[in-house]
Design an enzyme around this catalytic site. Sequence first.
Site, PDB file in Angstrom:
ATOM      1  N   ASP A  96      -0.599  -1.071  -1.985  1.00  0.00           N
ATOM      2  CA  ASP A  96      -0.498   0.064  -3.041  1.00  0.00           C
ATOM      3  C   ASP A  96      -0.291   1.334  -2.388  1.00  0.00           C
ATOM      4  O   ASP A  96      -1.229   1.416  -1.422  1.00  0.00           O
ATOM      5  CB  ASP A  96      -1.625   0.015  -3.753  1.00  0.00           C
ATOM      6  CG  ASP A  96      -1.873  -1.096  -4.610  1.00  0.00           C
ATOM      7  OD1 ASP A  96      -1.558  -2.338  -4.273  1.00  0.00           O
ATOM      8  OD2 ASP A  96      -2.373  -1.081  -5.905  1.00  0.00           O
ATOM      9  N   LYS A 166       2.398   2.252 -10.561  1.00  0.00           N
ATOM     10  CA  LYS A 166       0.995   2.396 -10.757  1.00  0.00           C
ATOM     11  C   LYS A 166       0.762   3.752 -11.233  1.00  0.00           C
ATOM     12  O   LYS A 166       1.275   4.685 -10.902  1.00  0.00           O
ATOM     13  CB  LYS A 166       0.150   1.992  -9.595  1.00  0.00           C
ATOM     14  CG  LYS A 166      -1.067   2.054  -9.683  1.00  0.00           C
ATOM     15  CD  LYS A 166      -1.928   1.487  -8.212  1.00  0.00           C
ATOM     16  CE  LYS A 166      -3.283   1.920  -8.248  1.00  0.00           C
ATOM     17  NZ  LYS A 166      -3.953   1.368  -6.824  1.00  0.00           N
ATOM     18  N   LYS A 195       1.087  -1.333 -13.270  1.00  0.00           N
ATOM     19  CA  LYS A 195      -0.424  -1.435 -13.009  1.00  0.00           C
ATOM     20  C   LYS A 195      -0.980   0.023 -13.560  1.00  0.00           C
ATOM     21  O   LYS A 195      -0.781   1.025 -13.228  1.00  0.00           O
ATOM     22  CB  LYS A 195      -0.672  -1.375 -11.672  1.00  0.00           C
ATOM     23  CG  LYS A 195      -2.049  -1.500 -11.121  1.00  0.00           C
ATOM     24  CD  LYS A 195      -2.450  -1.788  -9.957  1.00  0.00           C
ATOM     25  CE  LYS A 195      -3.731  -1.836  -9.344  1.00  0.00           C
ATOM     26  NZ  LYS A 195      -4.122  -1.889  -7.919  1.00  0.00           N
TER      27      LYS A 195
END
Length: 243
Positions: A96, A166, A195
Amino acid sequence: MTRRYTLDYLARLIDHTNLHPDATEADMEKLCDEARRYHFKMVAINSGQSARCAALLAGTDIHVGAAISFPLGQTSIAAKVFETQDAIANGATEIDYVVNLTEVKAGNWDYVTDEMRQVVAVCREASEDREEAIPCKVIFENCLLTEDEKLGLCRVASEVKPDYVKTSTGFSTGGATVADVKLMREHVPAEVQVKAAGGIRDADTFLDMVRAGATRIGCSAGIPIIEELRRRFEERGIDSIEL
Protein backbone atom coordinates in the site's frame (compact mmCIF):
# COMPACT_ATOMS: atom_id res chain seq x y z
CA MET A 1 -25.26 -6.47 -7.57
CA THR A 2 -25.79 -8.12 -4.17
CA ARG A 3 -23.75 -10.97 -2.74
CA ARG A 4 -24.03 -13.27 0.24
CA TYR A 5 -21.35 -13.02 2.92
CA THR A 6 -20.55 -15.53 5.63
CA LEU A 7 -18.81 -14.32 8.78
CA ASP A 8 -15.50 -15.73 7.54
CA TYR A 9 -15.96 -14.02 4.17
CA LEU A 10 -16.49 -10.71 5.98
CA ALA A 11 -13.39 -11.30 8.12
CA ARG A 12 -11.41 -11.93 4.93
CA LEU A 13 -12.21 -8.40 3.78
CA ILE A 14 -10.25 -6.95 6.69
CA ASP A 15 -6.65 -5.72 6.65
CA HIS A 16 -5.85 -5.86 10.38
CA THR A 17 -3.84 -2.73 11.09
CA ASN A 18 -1.14 -1.44 13.38
CA LEU A 19 0.82 1.39 11.78
CA HIS A 20 1.77 3.25 14.94
CA PRO A 21 5.39 4.41 14.99
CA ASP A 22 5.84 3.19 18.57
CA ALA A 23 4.51 -0.33 17.93
CA THR A 24 6.60 -2.86 19.85
CA GLU A 25 7.63 -6.41 18.98
CA ALA A 26 4.91 -7.58 21.37
CA ASP A 27 2.39 -5.45 19.49
CA MET A 28 3.38 -7.11 16.21
CA GLU A 29 3.10 -10.56 17.79
CA LYS A 30 -0.37 -9.66 19.07
CA LEU A 31 -1.44 -8.29 15.68
CA CYS A 32 -0.37 -11.44 13.86
CA ASP A 33 -1.90 -13.73 16.49
CA GLU A 34 -5.22 -11.88 16.19
CA ALA A 35 -5.08 -12.08 12.39
CA ARG A 36 -4.62 -15.85 12.62
CA ARG A 37 -7.44 -16.30 15.12
CA TYR A 38 -9.95 -14.21 13.18
CA HIS A 39 -8.68 -15.24 9.73
CA PHE A 40 -8.24 -11.67 8.52
CA LYS A 41 -6.86 -11.23 5.02
CA MET A 42 -3.77 -9.22 5.88
CA VAL A 43 -1.81 -7.43 8.57
CA ALA A 44 -1.12 -3.81 7.59
CA ILE A 45 2.21 -2.67 9.01
CA ASN A 46 5.03 -0.24 8.37
CA SER A 47 7.50 -1.70 5.90
CA GLY A 48 10.23 -2.10 8.50
CA GLN A 49 8.09 -4.74 10.22
CA SER A 50 7.81 -6.90 7.06
CA ALA A 51 10.37 -9.54 8.02
CA ARG A 52 9.07 -9.87 11.58
CA CYS A 53 5.45 -10.30 10.50
CA ALA A 54 6.36 -12.62 7.62
CA ALA A 55 8.09 -14.91 10.13
CA LEU A 56 5.17 -14.75 12.55
CA LEU A 57 2.67 -15.61 9.79
CA ALA A 58 4.74 -18.25 7.98
CA GLY A 59 2.62 -21.22 6.93
CA THR A 60 -0.67 -19.27 7.04
CA ASP A 61 -2.77 -17.73 4.28
CA ILE A 62 -2.61 -14.28 5.90
CA HIS A 63 -0.77 -11.66 3.87
CA VAL A 64 1.83 -9.18 5.09
CA GLY A 65 0.95 -5.71 3.82
CA ALA A 66 3.73 -3.12 3.85
CA ALA A 67 2.87 0.58 3.85
CA ILE A 68 5.23 2.52 1.56
CA SER A 69 6.19 6.20 2.01
CA PHE A 70 3.71 6.19 4.87
CA PRO A 71 1.86 8.28 5.85
CA LEU A 72 2.87 11.39 3.87
CA GLY A 73 3.90 10.09 0.45
CA GLN A 74 6.61 12.75 0.36
CA THR A 75 9.50 10.69 -0.93
CA SER A 76 10.89 10.41 -4.44
CA ILE A 77 9.75 7.77 -6.92
CA ALA A 78 13.14 6.08 -6.59
CA ALA A 79 12.73 5.92 -2.81
CA LYS A 80 9.26 4.43 -3.12
CA VAL A 81 10.50 1.87 -5.62
CA PHE A 82 13.39 0.87 -3.34
CA GLU A 83 11.19 0.67 -0.26
CA THR A 84 8.72 -1.51 -2.17
CA GLN A 85 11.50 -3.82 -3.37
CA ASP A 86 12.98 -3.99 0.12
CA ALA A 87 9.63 -4.77 1.75
CA ILE A 88 8.96 -7.58 -0.72
CA ALA A 89 12.47 -8.97 -0.27
CA ASN A 90 11.75 -9.06 3.47
CA GLY A 91 8.49 -10.95 3.14
CA ALA A 92 5.77 -8.43 2.28
CA THR A 93 3.08 -9.96 0.08
CA GLU A 94 0.99 -6.82 -0.45
CA ILE A 95 1.94 -3.16 -0.93
CA ASP A 96 0.00 0.00 0.00
CA TYR A 97 1.78 3.17 -1.13
CA VAL A 98 0.90 6.84 -0.64
CA VAL A 99 0.78 9.08 -3.72
CA ASN A 100 2.75 12.34 -3.82
CA LEU A 101 0.04 14.88 -3.06
CA THR A 102 2.28 17.83 -3.93
CA GLU A 103 2.36 16.60 -7.51
CA VAL A 104 -1.38 15.90 -7.48
CA LYS A 105 -2.05 19.45 -6.26
CA ALA A 106 0.21 20.80 -9.01
CA GLY A 107 -1.75 18.85 -11.63
CA ASN A 108 1.47 17.06 -12.58
CA TRP A 109 -0.32 13.96 -13.81
CA ASP A 110 2.68 12.71 -15.79
CA TYR A 111 4.65 12.45 -12.53
CA VAL A 112 1.75 10.78 -10.71
CA THR A 113 1.32 8.31 -13.57
CA ASP A 114 5.04 7.51 -13.68
CA GLU A 115 5.12 6.98 -9.92
CA MET A 116 2.13 4.65 -10.06
CA ARG A 117 3.52 2.71 -13.02
CA GLN A 118 6.87 2.19 -11.34
CA VAL A 119 5.52 1.00 -8.00
CA VAL A 120 2.96 -1.26 -9.67
CA ALA A 121 5.70 -2.64 -11.93
CA VAL A 122 7.79 -3.70 -8.93
CA CYS A 123 4.82 -5.68 -7.59
CA ARG A 124 4.11 -7.23 -10.99
CA GLU A 125 7.74 -8.25 -11.52
CA ALA A 126 8.01 -9.71 -8.03
CA SER A 127 4.83 -11.71 -8.67
CA GLU A 128 6.18 -13.51 -11.72
CA ASP A 129 7.74 -16.45 -9.87
CA ARG A 130 5.10 -16.69 -7.15
CA GLU A 131 1.97 -18.78 -6.86
CA GLU A 132 0.05 -15.71 -5.67
CA ALA A 133 0.42 -12.19 -7.06
CA ILE A 134 1.49 -9.26 -4.90
CA PRO A 135 -1.36 -6.72 -4.95
CA CYS A 136 -0.51 -3.03 -5.16
CA LYS A 137 -2.83 -0.51 -3.52
CA VAL A 138 -2.63 3.23 -4.18
CA ILE A 139 -3.55 5.49 -1.23
CA PHE A 140 -5.24 8.72 -2.35
CA GLU A 141 -5.73 10.51 1.04
CA ASN A 142 -9.12 11.84 -0.08
CA CYS A 143 -9.63 14.14 2.90
CA LEU A 144 -6.91 16.40 1.45
CA LEU A 145 -8.17 16.32 -2.14
CA THR A 146 -10.75 18.21 -4.16
CA GLU A 147 -13.32 16.31 -6.19
CA ASP A 148 -11.39 17.05 -9.37
CA GLU A 149 -8.17 15.73 -7.82
CA LYS A 150 -9.89 12.52 -6.75
CA LEU A 151 -11.23 12.08 -10.27
CA GLY A 152 -7.79 12.82 -11.71
CA LEU A 153 -6.28 10.05 -9.61
CA CYS A 154 -9.07 7.71 -10.71
CA ARG A 155 -8.21 8.51 -14.33
CA VAL A 156 -4.56 7.66 -13.73
CA ALA A 157 -5.53 4.43 -11.94
CA SER A 158 -7.85 3.55 -14.83
CA GLU A 159 -4.85 3.79 -17.15
CA VAL A 160 -2.21 2.11 -14.97
CA LYS A 161 -4.58 -0.41 -13.33
CA PRO A 162 -3.15 -1.05 -9.86
CA ASP A 163 -4.96 -3.78 -7.98
CA TYR A 164 -6.69 -1.35 -5.62
CA VAL A 165 -7.32 2.32 -5.06
CA LYS A 166 -7.54 3.19 -1.38
CA THR A 167 -9.32 6.07 0.34
CA SER A 168 -6.99 7.10 3.14
CA THR A 169 -4.01 6.47 5.38
CA GLY A 170 -6.05 6.94 8.55
CA PHE A 171 -3.35 9.34 9.75
CA SER A 172 -4.64 12.61 8.29
CA THR A 173 -7.64 14.87 8.87
CA GLY A 174 -10.25 12.31 7.85
CA GLY A 175 -10.81 8.73 6.79
CA ALA A 176 -13.04 6.75 4.49
CA THR A 177 -16.49 7.99 3.54
CA VAL A 178 -19.26 6.16 1.72
CA ALA A 179 -19.36 8.97 -0.85
CA ASP A 180 -15.66 8.56 -1.65
CA VAL A 181 -15.91 4.78 -1.93
CA LYS A 182 -18.82 5.16 -4.35
CA LEU A 183 -16.96 7.80 -6.37
CA MET A 184 -13.87 5.63 -6.66
CA ARG A 185 -15.88 2.53 -7.53
CA GLU A 186 -17.73 4.42 -10.27
CA HIS A 187 -14.60 5.93 -11.84
CA VAL A 188 -12.13 3.04 -12.01
CA PRO A 189 -12.58 -0.14 -14.08
CA ALA A 190 -13.94 -3.32 -12.53
CA GLU A 191 -10.51 -4.96 -12.32
CA VAL A 192 -9.32 -2.16 -10.01
CA GLN A 193 -10.81 -2.80 -6.59
CA VAL A 194 -11.49 -0.26 -3.82
CA LYS A 195 -10.12 -0.35 -0.29
CA ALA A 196 -11.73 1.78 2.43
CA ALA A 197 -9.51 2.74 5.37
CA GLY A 198 -9.54 5.25 8.19
CA GLY A 199 -12.19 5.75 10.85
CA ILE A 200 -14.00 2.42 10.34
CA ARG A 201 -14.67 1.42 13.93
CA ASP A 202 -18.07 -0.31 14.06
CA ALA A 203 -20.04 -2.99 12.24
CA ASP A 204 -22.54 -0.63 10.61
CA THR A 205 -19.83 1.57 9.09
CA PHE A 206 -18.00 -1.55 7.93
CA LEU A 207 -21.13 -2.87 6.20
CA ASP A 208 -21.85 0.53 4.65
CA MET A 209 -18.39 0.53 3.05
CA VAL A 210 -18.93 -2.94 1.63
CA ARG A 211 -22.33 -1.95 0.24
CA ALA A 212 -20.71 1.10 -1.37
CA GLY A 213 -18.27 -1.12 -3.25
CA ALA A 214 -15.22 -1.65 -1.01
CA THR A 215 -13.70 -5.12 -1.23
CA ARG A 216 -11.05 -4.49 1.42
CA ILE A 217 -11.41 -2.67 4.71
CA GLY A 218 -8.34 -1.38 6.51
CA CYS A 219 -8.97 -0.91 10.22
CA SER A 220 -7.65 -1.58 13.71
CA ALA A 221 -11.16 -2.39 15.00
CA GLY A 222 -11.58 -5.64 13.08
CA ILE A 223 -12.07 -7.74 16.19
CA PRO A 224 -14.97 -5.76 17.72
CA ILE A 225 -16.51 -5.46 14.26
CA ILE A 226 -16.45 -9.22 13.65
CA GLU A 227 -17.61 -9.97 17.20
CA GLU A 228 -20.58 -7.61 16.75
CA LEU A 229 -21.45 -9.29 13.44
CA ARG A 230 -21.10 -12.71 15.07
CA ARG A 231 -23.57 -11.65 17.74
CA ARG A 232 -26.05 -10.46 15.09
CA PHE A 233 -25.73 -13.70 13.13
CA GLU A 234 -26.37 -15.74 16.28
CA GLU A 235 -29.33 -13.62 17.37
CA ARG A 236 -30.94 -13.97 13.94
CA GLY A 237 -30.05 -17.63 13.53
CA ILE A 238 -28.33 -16.99 10.19
CA ASP A 239 -25.01 -18.03 8.70
CA SER A 240 -24.74 -15.30 6.05
CA ILE A 241 -26.06 -11.89 5.05
CA GLU A 242 -26.80 -10.28 1.70
CA LEU A 243 -25.15 -6.97 0.88
